[in-house]
Motif scaffolding. Structure first.
Motif, PDB file in Angstrom:
ATOM      1  N   VAL A 162       0.866  -1.178   0.000  1.00  0.00           N
ATOM      2  CA  VAL A 162       0.000   0.000   0.000  1.00  0.00           C
ATOM      3  C   VAL A 162       0.904   1.230   0.000  1.00  0.00           C
ATOM      4  CG1 VAL A 162      -0.277   0.092   2.527  1.00  0.00           C
ATOM      5  CG2 VAL A 162      -2.021   1.106   1.047  1.00  0.00           C
ATOM      6  N   THR A 163       0.536   2.210  -0.809  1.00  0.00           N
ATOM      7  CA  THR A 163       1.314   3.445  -0.922  1.00  0.00           C
ATOM      8  C   THR A 163       0.425   4.624  -0.558  1.00  0.00           C
ATOM      9  OG1 THR A 163       2.658   2.508  -2.692  1.00  0.00           O
ATOM     10  CG2 THR A 163       2.646   4.913  -2.504  1.00  0.00           C
ATOM     11  N   PRO A 164       0.888   5.479   0.357  1.00  0.00           N
ATOM     12  CA  PRO A 164       0.120   6.692   0.635  1.00  0.00           C
ATOM     13  C   PRO A 164       0.384   7.730  -0.453  1.00  0.00           C
ATOM     14  CG  PRO A 164       2.084   6.642   2.004  1.00  0.00           C
ATOM     15  CD  PRO A 164       2.079   5.365   1.201  1.00  0.00           C
ATOM     16  N   TRP A 165      -0.669   8.280  -0.984  1.00  0.00           N
ATOM     17  CA  TRP A 165      -0.585   9.389  -1.946  1.00  0.00           C
ATOM     18  C   TRP A 165      -1.118  10.607  -1.224  1.00  0.00           C
ATOM     19  CZ3 TRP A 165       1.048   9.486  -7.100  1.00  0.00           C
ATOM     20  CH2 TRP A 165       1.526   8.260  -7.573  1.00  0.00           C
ATOM     21  N   ARG A 166      -0.215  11.564  -0.951  1.00  0.00           N
ATOM     22  CA  ARG A 166      -0.568  12.732  -0.149  1.00  0.00           C
ATOM     23  C   ARG A 166      -0.690  13.986  -1.010  1.00  0.00           C
ATOM     24  NH1 ARG A 166      -0.281  10.560   4.674  1.00  0.00           N
ATOM     25  NH2 ARG A 166       1.421   9.276   5.365  1.00  0.00           N
ATOM     26  N   ARG A 167      -1.573  14.856  -0.564  1.00  0.00           N
ATOM     27  CA  ARG A 167      -1.766  16.146  -1.221  1.00  0.00           C
ATOM     28  C   ARG A 167      -0.502  16.977  -1.075  1.00  0.00           C
ATOM     29  NH1 ARG A 167      -5.110  17.182  -4.519  1.00  0.00           N
ATOM     30  NH2 ARG A 167      -6.638  15.931  -3.433  1.00  0.00           N
ATOM     31  N   SER A 168      -0.072  17.569  -2.170  1.00  0.00           N
ATOM     32  CA  SER A 168       1.101  18.464  -2.135  1.00  0.00           C
ATOM     33  C   SER A 168       0.759  19.703  -1.346  1.00  0.00           C
ATOM     34  CB  SER A 168       1.496  18.851  -3.562  1.00  0.00           C
ATOM     35  OG  SER A 168       1.804  17.709  -4.313  1.00  0.00           O
TER      36      SER A 168
END
Length: 169
Positions: A162-168
């Motif tokens: 699982v990879t976290p995709w975070r808001r820039s």
């Protein structure tokens, strides 16, 4: 893909590490948001406050089958109004469900956790986001201002991560 061509999550897409990660995340959430065909079917599910997206109500209504659930028609009422009806004005919202639900919130996620099972193939299956498979899920998340963090291995034998995709910022 989230499901097979029959819109069913097959057993080959179910991994204990992913299930544990998902369950823990839902347990920490203040509110669960999902489509009317989604469900978690877990021991804690009845205790979770939720908003269910549906076109079967005009605006917002209590769910007669679940006292912790609010039915919400997103075409007619803002999300914030549904949250107020559910009694949640701050905290973490866990969005689960299909591509339509995920797509509605692409520009609002603080973080999206993308699980990948690289050895599972579901031809003609239900994609995770609108625009898949023409574009990859990673390309779609990046196009919405999210950046990949460090992947976390959930199942070593099957290489599920699982990879976290975070808001820039």
């Amino acid at each position: 893909m989230l499901a097979d061509a029959r819109n069913v999550m097959p057993d080959e897409l179910k991994f204990e590490g992913d299930k544990a990660f998902f369950t823990a995340a839902l347990d920490r959430a203040d509110l669960i948001l999902h489509g009317r065909n989604s469900y978690e079917d877990q021991p804690n599910s009845p205790r979770r406050k939720r908003i269910i997206l549906t076109r079967h109500v005009d605006t917002i209504a209590p769910d007669p089958a679940n006292p912790k659930a609010t039915l919400w028609n997103p075409a007619c009422t803002p999300f914030e109004a549904a949250c107020r009806h559910a009694g949640v004005d701050s905290g973490t919202v866990a969005v689960i469900g299909g591509p339509g639900v995920f797509g509605m919130f692409m520009d609002r996620y603080d973080v999206f956790w993308l699980s990948l099972a690289p050895h599972v193939r579901l031809p003609g299956g239900e994609p995770c986001f609108p625009g898949v498979p023409a574009r990859s899920p990673q390309d779609i998340l990046a196009a919405h201002g999210l950046r990949a963090g460090e992947p976390q291995m959930l199942d070593v034998a099957d290489e599920v991560a699982v990879t976290p995709w975070r808001r820039s910022a």
